[in-house]
Scaffold this motif. Structure first.
Motif, PDB file in Angstrom:
ATOM      1  N   ASN A 276       0.779  -1.082   0.417  1.00 53.11           N
ATOM      2  CA  ASN A 276      -0.395  -0.465   0.131  1.00 53.11           C
ATOM      3  C   ASN A 276       0.977   1.712  -0.185  1.00 53.11           C
ATOM      4  O   ASN A 276       0.472   2.087  -0.561  1.00 53.11           O
ATOM      5  N   ALA A 277       2.027   1.658   0.391  1.00 53.32           N
ATOM      6  CA  ALA A 277       2.642   2.354   0.655  1.00 53.32           C
ATOM      7  C   ALA A 277       3.704   2.664  -0.557  1.00 53.32           C
ATOM      8  O   ALA A 277       3.106   4.020  -0.586  1.00 53.32           O
ATOM      9  N   VAL A 278       3.541   1.464  -1.644  1.00 59.29           N
ATOM     10  CA  VAL A 278       4.761   2.604  -2.284  1.00 59.29           C
ATOM     11  C   VAL A 278       3.419   2.060  -3.503  1.00 59.29           C
ATOM     12  O   VAL A 278       4.037   2.869  -4.830  1.00 59.29           O
ATOM     13  N   ILE A 279       2.651   1.596  -3.730  1.00 56.34           N
ATOM     14  CA  ILE A 279       2.087   2.131  -4.693  1.00 56.34           C
ATOM     15  C   ILE A 279       0.489   3.424  -4.502  1.00 56.34           C
ATOM     16  O   ILE A 279       0.444   4.055  -5.577  1.00 56.34           O
ATOM     17  N   TYR A 280       0.448   3.256  -3.188  1.00 56.65           N
ATOM     18  CA  TYR A 280      -0.055   4.633  -3.670  1.00 56.65           C
ATOM     19  C   TYR A 280      -0.263   6.040  -2.429  1.00 56.65           C
ATOM     20  O   TYR A 280      -0.858   6.707  -2.488  1.00 56.65           O
ATOM     21  N   ARG A 281       1.256   5.162  -1.659  1.00 57.91           N
ATOM     22  CA  ARG A 281       1.808   6.483  -1.281  1.00 57.91           C
ATOM     23  C   ARG A 281       2.885   6.508  -1.574  1.00 57.91           C
ATOM     24  O   ARG A 281       4.173   7.359  -1.037  1.00 57.91           O
ATOM     25  N   GLY A 282       3.085   6.757  -2.461  1.00 56.89           N
ATOM     26  CA  GLY A 282       4.266   6.734  -3.444  1.00 56.89           C
ATOM     27  C   GLY A 282       5.472   8.216  -3.290  1.00 56.89           C
ATOM     28  O   GLY A 282       6.016   8.460  -2.950  1.00 56.89           O
ATOM     29  N   ARG A 283       4.783   9.704  -3.184  1.00 55.67           N
ATOM     30  CA  ARG A 283       5.030  10.358  -3.678  1.00 55.67           C
ATOM     31  C   ARG A 283       5.609  11.407  -1.812  1.00 55.67           C
ATOM     32  O   ARG A 283       5.963  11.822  -1.645  1.00 55.67           O
ATOM     33  N   GLN A 284       4.101  10.701  -0.566  1.00 54.98           N
ATOM     34  CA  GLN A 284       4.322  10.774   0.876  1.00 54.98           C
ATOM     35  C   GLN A 284       6.202   9.815   1.062  1.00 54.98           C
ATOM     36  O   GLN A 284       6.919  11.187   1.734  1.00 54.98           O
ATOM     37  N   LEU A 285       6.232   9.021   0.132  1.00 55.12           N
ATOM     38  CA  LEU A 285       7.798   7.815   0.456  1.00 55.12           C
ATOM     39  C   LEU A 285       8.778   9.301   0.047  1.00 55.12           C
ATOM     40  O   LEU A 285       9.670   9.006   0.691  1.00 55.12           O
ATOM     41  N   LEU A 286       8.363   9.597  -0.931  1.00 55.84           N
ATOM     42  CA  LEU A 286       9.666  10.574  -1.752  1.00 55.84           C
ATOM     43  C   LEU A 286       9.466  11.920  -0.580  1.00 55.84           C
ATOM     44  O   LEU A 286      11.181  12.376  -0.573  1.00 55.84           O
TER      45      LEU A 286
END
Length: 484
Positions: A276-286
């Motif tokens: 879920n983090a890498v698919i739907y929250r990719g920008r937040q991780l960046l």
């Protein structure tokens, strides 16, 4: 240059070389290293909040299914109470009878209307009681009422008050729940489980069926412990085994439902949170990576992604990597595909800083593109007509003026930010022999969505990474379906 693997390969297993298999295994190892670094970047509670928000977007459940899923989340609590609540609700008398509020208003109205059966139950703080006639002319006398003793008397001797229209009217706006919300919640749950009240369960059923799934998720999931959340997911998954065609994977909601439908037990919760983090929250991780406190994690991820891109550029086939994913459990394989897509998200955000770099990427990955004019779209040989109506001209001039002002402000804000990605500017394209304005902000129309939207530097990394993931999922789904 990054190889996005958007074209399906028809290679047979016997056509794959040992070198391809070794590259795929190396890629899987790097992606697992990437997973480890991402977990050091985010907290588990943050990852859970992200997946709660994502789950709340599911729209396929029927009202009945929604009710069944959330019914299991209700928990029993013990009843509590104190005198403070009684005083808060029933002591709102004023010096004029017109301004009595809440329970005080109900008590005074009922006492006058039914004075023949309840006036003697009113307890006064003075040396003697007050008659109805005196209190009617001097309503401020109600301020001398002993609230606690009076309410106790009404509880024992005036049962009609608690079912009266006066008392019901005082409760109608729901303000009583703000006296002490927890008490009423606990009391309500007690009615549910200790007394098994049919009326209460009917209210709950009606509420769960009428309230939106999104609101229920946002308010209830946050209260769950991890085991309870796993139980919720297992309950939810019973209703997500619907028939899906590969084309559905372009829809984020359908993709999520497919992933959740493969959930099996608490051992998969970490994989779901990460996916879920890498698919739907990719920008937040960046954004987290670009914090000053995350320099070490950024250096590690930069190194890992560089190796991943190096491997991807040295092979023309995604089949070996897909085969490795198919050897895993479904959720684990999907997680690897998600990590691969986010690695591309990161790489594109960091490496594609110029129009030339983007257009080279499009060409090398078979993506047809057209430059997009931020003022007016030019489609192929279509040009702006010189004989447009005067009204259209005026409207166009106003739009251009507003957008130019907005563009100047945007350039001013970003003029000192040399490291900012996603805001590259293009000059007017003089190499094109055709007249007409060309893209000044680095935006393109792409064949990936039928040239229907204008994509800028800021949005392209996320768009292309999600396109990769949905494309790979179509291939994987076809293979899983054939095995099944």
């Amino acid at each position: 240059m990054v190889q996005l693997f958007l074209r399906e390969e028809a290679k047979r297993k016997e056509d794959l070389r040992e070198e391809d298999s070794e590259r795929a295994k190396r890629m899987i190892w790097l992606l697992k290293e990437l997973e480890s670094v991402i977990w050091s970047l985010i907290t588990r509670s943050e990852a859970r909040l992200w997946i709660y928000n994502t789950i709340s977007c599911i729209t396929s459940l029927t009202p009945y299914q929604k009710r069944e899923v959330f019914m299991s989340l209700l928990r029993t609590r013990s009843k509590k109470g104190n005198q403070t609540r009684i005083l808060q609700w029933f002591s709102n008398f004023s010096s004029t009878g017109l301004r009595h509020k809440k329970g005080a208003k109900a008590l005074s109205q009922f006492a006058f209307v039914h004075r023949n059966i309840c006036w003697e139950e009113l307890e006064w703080k003075g040396k003697h009681g007050q008659s109805p006639a005196v209190v009617a002319t001097k309503p401020h006398y109600f301020l001398e009422l002993d609230i606690l003793r009076t309410v106790e008397n009404f509880l024992e001797n005036v049962p009609d008050f608690w079912t009266s229209r006066e008392f019901a009217d005082s409760l109608r706006d729901g303000d009583i729940f703000f006296v002490e919300t927890k008490f009423f919640v606990d009391f309500f749950v007690g009615l549910m489980y200790e007394e098994d009240s049919r009326d209460v369960w009917e209210v709950i059923n009606e509420f769960l069926m009428e309230e939106s799934f999104s609101v229920l998720c946002q308010h209830l999931l946050i209260t769950l412990e991890e085991q309870e959340f796993c139980a919720f997911l297992e309950s939810l998954c019973k209703y997500l085994h619907r028939r899906m065609e590969p084309n559905d994977f372009g829809d984020s909601s359908c993709l999520l439902e497919f992933v959740l439908s493969k959930f099996s037990g608490c051992e998969s919760i970490d994989q779901l949170l990460l996916l879920n983090a890498v698919i739907y929250r990719g920008r937040q991780l960046l954004k987290l990576l670009h914090d000053e406190e995350s320099q070490e994690e950024q250096a590690k991820i930069n190194d890992i992604v560089s190796h991943i891109c190096s491997i991807s550029s040295s092979t023309n086939s995604f089949v070996p990597i897909l085969n490795e994913c198919l050897k895993m459990k479904t959720t684990g394989g999907i997680k690897i595909l998600g990590l691969q897509s986010w690695a591309f998200h990161y790489a594109l955000s960091e490496k594609c800083q110029s129009p030339e770099a983007w257009e080279s990427l499009f060409s090398n990955n078979g993506i047809s593109f057209r430059k997009s004019d931020r003022f007016a779209l030019l489609h192929g040989d279509e040009l702006l007509e010189e004989n447009d109506s005067e009204m259209d001209d005026r409207a166009s001039t106003k739009r251009r003026s507003r957008k130019k002002k907005k563009s100047k402000k945007k350039r001013k804000r970003n003029s000192d930010d040399d490291n900012s990605y996603g805001h590259g500017l293009l000059d007017l394209d003089t190499s094109n022999s055709k007249p007409g304005l060309q893209a000044r902000d680095g935006s393109w129309l792409l064949s990936t969505d039928g040239f229907s939207a204008s994509w800028t530097n800021a949005d392209l990394p996320e768009h292309l990474s999600k396109l990769c993931f949905s494309t790979w999922m179509k291939w994987a789904f076809a293979k899983w379906r054939n095995v099944a």
